[in-house]
Enzyme design. Structure first.
Site, PDB file in Angstrom:
ATOM      1  N   ASP A 178       0.880  -1.403  -0.059  1.00  0.00           N
ATOM      2  CA  ASP A 178       0.200   0.120  -0.111  1.00  0.00           C
ATOM      3  C   ASP A 178       0.864   1.175  -0.021  1.00  0.00           C
ATOM      4  O   ASP A 178       2.114   1.261   0.225  1.00  0.00           O
ATOM      5  CB  ASP A 178      -0.792  -0.001   1.249  1.00  0.00           C
ATOM      6  CG  ASP A 178      -2.018   0.979   1.391  1.00  0.00           C
ATOM      7  OD1 ASP A 178      -2.217   1.488   0.177  1.00  0.00           O
ATOM      8  OD2 ASP A 178      -2.544   1.572   2.301  1.00  0.00           O
ATOM      9  N   GLU A 200       2.663   4.966  -3.898  1.00  0.00           N
ATOM     10  CA  GLU A 200       2.419   5.845  -5.267  1.00  0.00           C
ATOM     11  C   GLU A 200       3.774   6.683  -5.280  1.00  0.00           C
ATOM     12  O   GLU A 200       4.391   7.070  -6.625  1.00  0.00           O
ATOM     13  CB  GLU A 200       1.488   6.672  -5.030  1.00  0.00           C
ATOM     14  CG  GLU A 200       0.141   6.112  -5.019  1.00  0.00           C
ATOM     15  CD  GLU A 200      -0.289   5.319  -4.017  1.00  0.00           C
ATOM     16  OE1 GLU A 200       0.153   5.770  -2.890  1.00  0.00           O
ATOM     17  OE2 GLU A 200      -1.110   4.308  -4.102  1.00  0.00           O
ATOM     18  N   ASP A 243      -8.822   3.746  -1.987  1.00  0.00           N
ATOM     19  CA  ASP A 243      -9.827   4.057  -1.110  1.00  0.00           C
ATOM     20  C   ASP A 243     -11.003   4.679  -1.798  1.00  0.00           C
ATOM     21  O   ASP A 243     -11.452   5.873  -1.844  1.00  0.00           O
ATOM     22  CB  ASP A 243      -9.173   5.019  -0.158  1.00  0.00           C
ATOM     23  CG  ASP A 243      -8.036   4.380   0.573  1.00  0.00           C
ATOM     24  OD1 ASP A 243      -8.000   3.288   0.472  1.00  0.00           O
ATOM     25  OD2 ASP A 243      -7.508   5.442   1.079  1.00  0.00           O
TER      26      ASP A 243
HETATM   27  C1  GLC Z   1      -4.714   3.348   2.683  1.00  0.00           C
HETATM   28  C2  GLC Z   1      -5.221   2.082   2.121  1.00  0.00           C
HETATM   29  C3  GLC Z   1      -6.247   1.296   2.975  1.00  0.00           C
HETATM   30  C4  GLC Z   1      -5.685   0.923   4.038  1.00  0.00           C
HETATM   31  C5  GLC Z   1      -5.188   2.063   4.935  1.00  0.00           C
HETATM   32  C6  GLC Z   1      -4.638   1.770   6.144  1.00  0.00           C
HETATM   33  O1  GLC Z   1      -5.640   4.037   2.829  1.00  0.00           O
HETATM   34  O2  GLC Z   1      -5.598   2.247   0.754  1.00  0.00           O
HETATM   35  O3  GLC Z   1      -6.865  -0.044   2.084  1.00  0.00           O
HETATM   36  O4  GLC Z   1      -6.592   0.170   5.145  1.00  0.00           O
HETATM   37  O5  GLC Z   1      -4.251   2.866   4.094  1.00  0.00           O
HETATM   38  O6  GLC Z   1      -3.397   1.122   6.060  1.00  0.00           O
END
Ligand code: GLC
Length: 773
Positions: free
Chosen positions: A404, A407, A478
């Site tokens: 995650d 980017e 998200d």
């Molecule tokens: C980001 C991710 C999400 C995750 C969050 C906490 O927003 O896109 O899926 O739950 O971080 O790690």
């Protein structure tokens, strides 16, 4: 910039054209794939998306006419003019892709010259006027545009402007969003049933304008970098996707368990919470294969660590989960906490593994762990180090890694353009590598898991570039628990699939905000047919596990999750074929019905493989919906078994537990027996659900292997060819046409329209059945 043509020369598959000011290289990769390259930024052509490209010797001719150079292959005629203007014709001589020769014109003319006010109002008439690379093509009325990776909005992108700059924007993604987490510079243009694709292999901030600036042209452009794009001819969209994935890679066959239902939330924690969730699935008879741990499992968000207060003995917990058929996937972010004494930080710092500012000082920004540094994934040594860290998680028994924030996301403003990365001795600016940062992290993760486990790695990523499909499945970040986001997820996933990302999904139920009983009920109906089927929500949102609402919602979740499990062998077949031809699991209708114009802009229906049409309900309160059934086939209502002629719109009543599903006539769909998780039961019976209305003969090819290792690449798999002939009786022939895997089916069960009618032992490699209808 280019000037007039001075001459040309040929070196292997490359035609070099000398212009007055610069040289262009045209690489004939195949008779229908051509690369146009100009080293206007850097001499070297080094792709992050294309690896180990094979160029077979293809025949082509080159001639110089008075004012152009003509290259002809078996499929295409390419004419190159002064100023590197390029026109592409098909072999019949029809112009299919024409460079635009006119001037650029901003699209707002009537605002009394007050562009400053227009800008204040949010219009950006001059924003996109300066690019280093700018390739305009002539727009025509009846053109359609697909692909572009992960985008909000509709299936056909005509009239839109998109930006490639991987972006983590937590606000609700609306239809007007120009950029999201992934950058896939690939699109398909179709006109009068004839399609071609463009892959613009440029990692800088890139722009795609599909006639928004001006209806006379569309363009692709970038703020820097080389002119480096690939033209791939169809004429079918299928051929275009095949060409694109020939270049950038296809989605490899995943492990079988990854196709099951997956449950996530930010954040299941502590251990007792995880175990409760797992128990509930089994108690409630809702199949599930995977549970995720979000960032709270780590020790103060230090990657590759555990919070041992909340998870005393992770290995033991994972083993307990395993005994009940669950796999555990953990999140990993790229940001490494600045913290002396923390191994990952110390090691990285000592070895110079983190990105620096222009003065060589390690660059820091703020992410979940607080002050953090960013591994330099452009560097092979750093990737190897990151890959070896995967073993830490694999040794605990973790089954997959969820990448995650890659980017990369940063809370204290974006990373400046001039942050430095070291691509094996060559220093690159963040401006150049931003869009491939996540891609390189995924590559390292994939390789690390592969080394540690020798199984097909399961990686889920938020950021991606072209080619990431070789390493990772993608989810669309998200989203929100809104009907709008459910509605947009369908064209978004279809376009991702066309862009090579076959293994994709959205957060089922929605991530931000609170889901409702009805929204989750409808979302799980889409989720059951999306390749990555994961329910996920944010911290502090309302619970949204299948049982979190009322009994009706729970029953609907169970019904569709069970349906998904039934279809897993069919889906696995699609993945198997997809590794060869690049075609996605979730497909827009026009992929198979390019001759049926009515399919070109269907946003709210899709094909699951070739044989199953899904027309989900995407609006609150909808009690019936219109469904278009493409022409050329009959369609059978999966629920009622009613038969419909193709080429018509029908109305289907849609009570909350009904997602309209239609099976194409003459389909053979392999089914699994009911199970709570993949591997719960040995499947020794090949169950074939056959849909046949009229007399005729049709075939299907079914694939079988161990579901987890790479041995299939050495030939350890089975292929069954199934032939059905419907005449006076129904004749079914099952042939084991390739036998490389020792666990064969020993029985065949035949279903007709979902109803079991006969089971018979297979003796040897062939079975013939005759059924009186
Ligand atoms: C980001 C991710 C999400 C995750 C969050 C906490 O927003 O896109 O899926 O739950 O971080 O790690």
């Amino acid at each position: 910039m280019f000037g007039k043509i001075k001459g040309f020369s040929i070196k292997d598959s490359i035609v070099e054209i000398r212009f007055e000011n610069i040289e262009a290289k045209i690489n004939i990769i195949s008779s229908s794939i051509v690369n146009f390259f100009v080293p206007n930024f850097r001499n070297e052509q080094k792709s992050k998306a294309i690896e180990n490209l094979k160029i077979e010797k293809y025949d082509f001719d080159v001639i110089q006419e008075e004012n152009y150079i003509e290259i002809s292959t078996k499929e295409l005629i390419i004419k190159i003019y002064d100023e590197f203007k390029v026109d592409v014709y098909n072999k019949e001589g029809k112009l299919i892709c024409e460079d635009y020769r006119g001037n650029r014109e901003p699209f707002i003319k009537n605002c009394a010259g007050r562009l400053d006010i227009a800008a204040q109002e949010g219009h950006k008439p001059t924003e996109h006027m300066e690019y280093e690379v700018f390739i305009p093509k002539k727009m025509e009325d009846n053109m359609y545009f697909y692909g572009f990776g992960e985008r909000t909005g509709h299936l056909n992108k005509k009239g839109c402007h998109y930006v490639n700059w991987n972006t983590d924007d937590p606000s609700p993604h609306g239809e007007t969003y120009e950029k999201l987490y992934k950058s896939i510079p690939f699109f398909v243009t179709m006109k009068e049933e004839e399609a071609f694709g463009i892959f613009f292999d440029n990692t800088f901030e890139a722009h795609f304008d599909l006639g928004k600036e001006n209806s006379n042209y569309y363009y692709f452009a970038a703020v820097d970098g080389n002119i480096d794009y690939y033209f791939m001819y169809g004429p079918s969209i299928k051929e275009v996707i095949k060409g694109y994935t020939y270049l950038t890679g296809t989605t490899p066959l995943p492990q079988l368990w990854t196709l099951g239902y997956q449950q996530c939330r930010w954040a299941y924690c502590p251990e007792s919470n995880v175990m409760d969730i797992a128990k509930k699935f089994r108690e409630k008879d809702i199949p599930c294969d995977t549970i995720y741990l979000d960032i709270e499992y780590m020790d103060d968000f230090r990657v590759f660590t555990w919070d041992k207060d909340k998870f005393k003995d992770p290995k033991k917990m994972i083993n307990n989960l395993k005994e009940d058929g669950f796999k555990l996937v953990t999140i990993i972010d790229p940001g490494v906490k600045v913290d002396k004494g923390y191994k990952v930080y110390d090691e990285g710092l000592k070895n110079g593994y983190f990105a620096t500012d222009k003065n060589g000082i390690v660059y820091t920004n703020w992410v979940w762990p607080g002050n953090s540094v960013f591994p330099d994934f452009m560097n092979t040594e750093v990737r190897n180090w990151w890959a070896s860290n995967q073993r830490i998680m694999m040794d605990y028994g973790v089954a997959g890694i969820w990448n995650d924030m890659n980017e990369p996301a940063s809370f204290n403003g974006p990373l400046p353009d001039d942050i430095k990365f070291d691509e094996d001795g060559q220093i690159r600016d963040h401006k150049e590598i931003h869009n491939v940062y996540g891609h390189m992290m995924d590559k390292a993760t994939y390789e690390g898991i592969k080394n540690a486990t020798n199984k097909r790695p399961f990686v889920v990523t938020r950021a991606a570039y072209s080619g990431t499909q070789k390493y990772s499945t993608v989810w669309t970040g998200d989203n929100q628990s809104t009907w709008e986001h459910l509605r947009m997820s369908v064209p978004m996933l279809m376009n991702l699939g066309l862009s090579g990302m076959s293994f994709c999904g959205t957060d089922v139920g929605g991530f931000g905000y609170d889901s409702t009983h009805e929204l989750l009920s409808r979302w799980v109906q889409v989720g059951a047919f999306t390749p990555l089927f994961r329910n996920h929500t944010t911290i502090y949102s309302r619970d949204q596990e299948p049982w979190a609402f009322d009994k009706i919602t729970e029953d609907i979740n169970r019904k569709y999750i069970k349906l998904r499990y039934k279809l897993i062998p069919y889906m696995y077949d699609i993945f198997y074929k997809g590794e060869q031809d690049g075609l996605p699991v979730m497909r827009p209708l026009m992929l198979h019905y390019q001759n049926d114009e009515k399919t070109y802009e269907i946003n709210d229906q899709f094909l699951f493989g070739e044989n199953i049409l899904v027309a989900p309900v995407l609006e609150q309160g909808k009690k019936a919906r219109m469904v278009y059934l493409p022409k050329g086939s009959k369609w059978i209502d999966y629920w009622t078994k009613e038969v419909f002629k193709g080429g018509q719109y029908i109305v289907k009543e849609t009570p909350l537990d009904v997602c309209p599903i239609y099976i194409k006539d003459n389909s053979i769909i392999p089914n699994y027996p009911e199970m709570s998780y993949i591997g719960e039961k040995e499947v020794d019976t090949l169950t074939l659900d056959i849909y046949v209305e009229d007399e005729g003969k049709f075939e299907y090819s079914h694939y079988q292997d161990d579901g987890s290792s790479f041995e299939y690449r050495e030939g350890k798999y089975n292929l069954y060819n199934i032939v059905v002939e419907n005449k006076d009786t129904l004749n079914i022939e099952v042939n084991l046409v390739y036998n490389g895997y020792d666990k064969k089916y020993n029985k065949v069960e035949i279903k007709l329209n979902g109803l079991s009618i006969k089971t018979e032992n297979i003796d040897g490699n062939k079975l013939n059945l005759e059924i009186n209808l």
